[in-house]
Motif scaffolding. Structure first.
Motif, PDB file in Angstrom:
ATOM      1  N   ALA A 153      -5.889 -12.853   5.267  1.00  0.00           N
ATOM      2  CA  ALA A 153      -6.152 -13.212   3.872  1.00  0.00           C
ATOM      3  C   ALA A 153      -5.993 -14.715   3.643  1.00  0.00           C
ATOM      4  O   ALA A 153      -6.830 -15.344   2.983  1.00  0.00           O
ATOM      5  CB  ALA A 153      -5.224 -12.425   2.943  1.00  0.00           C
ATOM      6  N   GLN A 154      -4.938 -15.298   4.186  1.00  0.00           N
ATOM      7  CA  GLN A 154      -4.715 -16.733   3.989  1.00  0.00           C
ATOM      8  C   GLN A 154      -5.739 -17.570   4.753  1.00  0.00           C
ATOM      9  O   GLN A 154      -6.114 -18.653   4.305  1.00  0.00           O
ATOM     10  CB  GLN A 154      -3.285 -17.119   4.374  1.00  0.00           C
ATOM     11  N   ARG A 203      -8.654 -17.642   2.517  1.00  0.00           N
ATOM     12  CA  ARG A 203      -8.352 -18.541   1.403  1.00  0.00           C
ATOM     13  C   ARG A 203      -8.523 -20.005   1.824  1.00  0.00           C
ATOM     14  O   ARG A 203      -9.098 -20.807   1.087  1.00  0.00           O
ATOM     15  CB  ARG A 203      -6.922 -18.299   0.922  1.00  0.00           C
ATOM     16  N   PHE A 233      -6.579 -11.649  -4.519  1.00  0.00           N
ATOM     17  CA  PHE A 233      -5.975 -10.752  -3.542  1.00  0.00           C
ATOM     18  C   PHE A 233      -5.684  -9.396  -4.163  1.00  0.00           C
ATOM     19  O   PHE A 233      -5.559  -9.266  -5.376  1.00  0.00           O
ATOM     20  CB  PHE A 233      -4.656 -11.340  -3.013  1.00  0.00           C
ATOM     21  N   SER A 257      -3.497  -5.477  -2.950  1.00  0.00           N
ATOM     22  CA  SER A 257      -2.756  -4.793  -1.888  1.00  0.00           C
ATOM     23  C   SER A 257      -3.441  -3.463  -1.606  1.00  0.00           C
ATOM     24  O   SER A 257      -4.035  -2.851  -2.489  1.00  0.00           O
ATOM     25  CB  SER A 257      -1.294  -4.568  -2.286  1.00  0.00           C
ATOM     26  N   VAL A 305      -2.065  -6.904   2.458  1.00  0.00           N
ATOM     27  CA  VAL A 305      -2.790  -7.790   1.546  1.00  0.00           C
ATOM     28  C   VAL A 305      -4.236  -7.889   2.011  1.00  0.00           C
ATOM     29  O   VAL A 305      -4.512  -7.951   3.205  1.00  0.00           O
ATOM     30  CB  VAL A 305      -2.118  -9.183   1.445  1.00  0.00           C
ATOM     31  N   ARG A 306      -5.137  -7.829   1.058  1.00  0.00           N
ATOM     32  CA  ARG A 306      -6.569  -7.933   1.353  1.00  0.00           C
ATOM     33  C   ARG A 306      -7.214  -8.869   0.336  1.00  0.00           C
ATOM     34  O   ARG A 306      -6.700  -9.065  -0.762  1.00  0.00           O
ATOM     35  CB  ARG A 306      -7.253  -6.564   1.249  1.00  0.00           C
ATOM     36  N   ILE A 307      -8.355  -9.396   0.691  1.00  0.00           N
ATOM     37  CA  ILE A 307      -9.143 -10.186  -0.247  1.00  0.00           C
ATOM     38  C   ILE A 307      -9.846  -9.196  -1.177  1.00  0.00           C
ATOM     39  O   ILE A 307     -10.590  -8.334  -0.721  1.00  0.00           O
ATOM     40  CB  ILE A 307     -10.188 -11.061   0.488  1.00  0.00           C
TER      41      ILE A 307
END
Length: 138
Positions: free
Chosen positions: A18-19, A22, A52, A54, A65-67
Motif C-alpha cells: 500500500a505504501q 502511495r 486506504f 482494511s 491494508v489495501r488501496i
C-alpha cells in the motif's frame, strides 16, 4: 506462534504494498507539478490522492491494508501569469496543477516512514523465525 508470525508478515507485506503505491502516486504528482494543458483554457494535470481500506484475510483473520482507490483532488487550479505559454488564456493566465510540493513532500515522508516500519516488522519476524529454528536444533 507461527500463526501470529504469519499474520504479522501478511499485515506488514500489505502495508509495504500500500505504501509503495502511495509513493508511486506522490511521485507522479511531483513529476507533473508544472504540467499545464495544451491549449488556452484547458485543464492541467490534476493531483491524485490515495485512499486506504482494511480487508480481513480469511485465512489468518488479520486485517490487511489495501488501496481503496486512487482519486483526483477536486481543489481549484492555481492561476499563473505566463503570456508566452501555449495554454495561456486571452489575459495571459495559465491554469496550473493543484499540486503543492510541500504537501507532496509531507506525504512522501509519511509513506516512507510507514514503509520502513513495515519493513522492520518483517525483519523482526524473520529474526524470530531464525531464533526458533536455532532453538529447535539445539
Amino acid at each position: 506462534m507461527t500463526d501470529s508470525i504469519s499474520s504479522a508478515l501478511k499485515i506488514a507485506a500489505s502495508g509495504l504494498e500500500a505504501q509503495s503505491e502511495r509513493m508511486r502516486v506522490v511521485t507522479e504528482n511531483v513529476a507533473n507539478a508544472r504540467s499545464t494543458g495544451e491549449t488556452p483554457g484547458s485543464d492541467p494535470y490534476r493531483r491524485k490522492t490515495v485512499s486506504f481500506t482494511s480487508e480481513m484475510d480469511r485465512l489468518t483473520g488479520a486485517d490487511l491494508v489495501r488501496i481503496k482507490s486512487v482519486d483526483t483532488d477536486g481543489s481549484d487550479f492555481k492561476m499563473e501569469l505566463d503570456p508566452g505559454n501555449p495554454a495561456a488564456d486571452k489575459d495571459g493566465y495559465v491554469k496550473m496543477p493543484n499540486v503543492s510540493m510541500l504537501v507532496e513532500m509531507a506525504d512522501m515522508r509519511e509513506a516512507n516512514r510507514s514503509y520502513e516500519a513495515n519493513l522492520q516488522v518483517i525483519k523482526q519476524a524473520r529474526e524470530l523465525i531464525n531464533l526458533t529454528i536455532d532453538l529447535m536444533r539445539g
